[in-house]
Design an enzyme around this catalytic site. Structure first.
Site: not given
Lengths: 218, 218, 218, 218
Positions: D84, D94, D147, D170
């Site tokens: 990342e 979500r 995360c 990830h």
């Protein structure tokens, strides 16, 4: 199950499409000589060539006299072990094969039917793989390149060899291959080898396939 | 091309899978009564039901006596107009149909072959669509749900009707549907209608298909 | 809404990456001179060049004195209208820009922060688009190419222009482009134009954004 | 490199979203106590909860006093190891976290900047992974769930701890997880563990990142 009472012919493919290895061959190799459910596994590596691949397969079948033939190929871009349902009677090559041939809409067997279903218990094989934590799916198409060509040619040939079952499995890129394809999914050949071992064991022991929905809406 | 000398039967489907509309029907409707290459287009909306869909199709064929039958269905998740190459002899429903039936690994025609190829010049149709800027592709599988069921049933029925050609086209979600499916591709029914118009015109005028590679490696 | 009381600056981009058109420019063009919520839309086409794109944008802002700036770019491969949430302070070009430059891990503004959020009510805009049946989504990244470069540069410049809001929208390939990219999703420029119209109207009328979950787990 | 001269804090996450395991924790666990480039690896498992995850991370940093902090999370659906690039200052869930919280568009640090870049040599790490045949990519977004929350919170906290570097990786589903997600890509935790080992070794030894284009056009 003490004595080895028969043989299984297991084939992989040579590298193609610019790759330097083919995970199908890596996965297949590892099972050479292994005894599964009392049958000895004999492996072969087929060329990625229309025609020549089927000639090599025929020769191997004549020599090995297997009771089960499982052909395995690479499906770069797919994420899971694909148990192929059906082979269709057409070559339509998006890229040339390893000998430079690129047939378009040519029948594999002029006198053959439009398609053959695999004669393996693919749903039981699917259940067996998933039960062991291996990502697997039923595929409704093996494409129109050399993999489908071999799959169709195999099933066509087996029409004349009663009692011998056959089918095709596609496997993803290896992680090492995917390292050169940004974003592409992969599965290690060791996982693929274990999948093939389970698939063969299931194919040898399950006569009547189980009922398990695994179709596609389109 | 002054007189209308024949008919084309064009079918869409009712909504299914929780959708309130089916873009195949929207695209098909718009062509009702239109004359393409001297033939009048007659449209029908088929139910998304195993069995009943084929009964409705048979009835329509008997009534309309078309020289060309084109069935159209929704392929939610696909991004382009899909010209289907082959229909296979199996129902394997991942979800129930609109009547609640969910067959698994059932033959569509007990006495039928494993598959039928479409009898349309799909490569010429592909070229015609792309030439007009419409995204299109050849598809090697129509799935194992009601769309494939109708496609296979159509080709099986046409074996007894010499001279009549048939095939199947899958279209993406409409934009309005995709608004409810995050990330899903779409194509407006108006574009799909234009694609169907071009596909029909090509099917009516091209006897021998063109040579155009459009296969899949897997 | 009788009098035109202000202006909106709406920008598209020139073609790049081998394309002969850019759907962002096609969608933007169609709104030139249109009056939305009492403001006149002024459009510009930016070059796909690091640096030069921002110079052109600055010039346009100085000339047009807009109260809202919306920049629009092409996102080939995405399926829906993407409302960008954030611009990041880095250029990392996978391909050269139209002037041949390919910066890698270069800051856009040496003295700028790592990122700027769009100052538009993106959730209200998302709701407005979906309500009209237009497929749309919030995007958490505008990439690291010229689109993000312009987006970041815009937000950086607007820090010195109180009261002016700005943001960025990515749109899919047009169907005509997707016809050259097998399997790629598309959306017609007409749909994109309607999306931009709705987005602008919403941005001009909604002061406080609505609460609507539209994040990504990763 | 004879003596252990420091520590590395390596964190995984608990299962979430209906999963019974989290491959990040499986991959991380295997490195507990291992010495890499002279530093001892200390591992922790963070809860998938907004707030509580950061409290646990802070406590671990205070206790372990690492010179490098690498947090690892699951990215179901991604196919490769994702290094990342940037953490953004927003929670937009979500789905609810494991404690039932579902923040929407909430700042992680009210007084924090919009984003922080990882302070790791991610391009050198990318090159190291690919050189070993591990599929890896730079990711421009860590999402807006727990995360990214932990990643942003980590970088925010490290502003006050000079000399300590931090970042986030990830990893895909494990094959066992993917067996329950038709079509989903996967990577075995053993491959992920090897990726983390290489990533840590590279982060500890490379001071100035290499120049390697790995951006996204959008």
């Amino acid at each position: 199950m003490n004595a080895t009472t028969g043989t299984v012919l297991l084939t992989g493919f040579a590298p193609f499409g610019g790759e330097t290895c083919n995970p199908s061959q890596d996965a297949v190799c590892a099972l050479e000589g292994e005894v599964i459910e009392g049958r000895r596994v004999v492996t072969r590596c087929l060329p990625v060539e229309f025609g020549a691949s089927l000639a090599a397969l025929s020769e191997a079948i004549a020599e090995v006299r297997p009771e089960l033939v499982l052909c395995v190929g690479q499906a770069g871009g797919r994420a899971q072990i694909s148990l192929e349902r059906i082979a269709i009677n057409v070559d339509d090559a998006r890229i040339p094969d390893n000998a430079g041939a690129q047939p378009v809409d040519t029948a594999i067997a002029e006198d053959g039917p439009a398609a053959y279903f695999a004669s393996l218990p693919i749903k039981a094989m699917l259940a067996a793989l998933r039960a062991e934590g291996i990502p697997a799916e039923i595929s409704q198409t093996a494409g129109t390149f050399v993999c489908n060509h071999v799959f169709y040619g195999l099933m066509h040939a087996l029409q004349n060899v009663p009692g011998v079952r056959g089918g095709f499995i596609h496997i993803p890129y290896s992680p090492a291959q995917a390292a050169h394809h940004p974003g592409a999914p992969s599965l290690p050949p060791t996982v693929a080898t274990q999948a093939l071992r389970l698939a063969i064991a299931t194919a040898l022991t399950v006569q009547h396939d189980v009922r398990l929905a695994a179709g596609a809406t389109h």
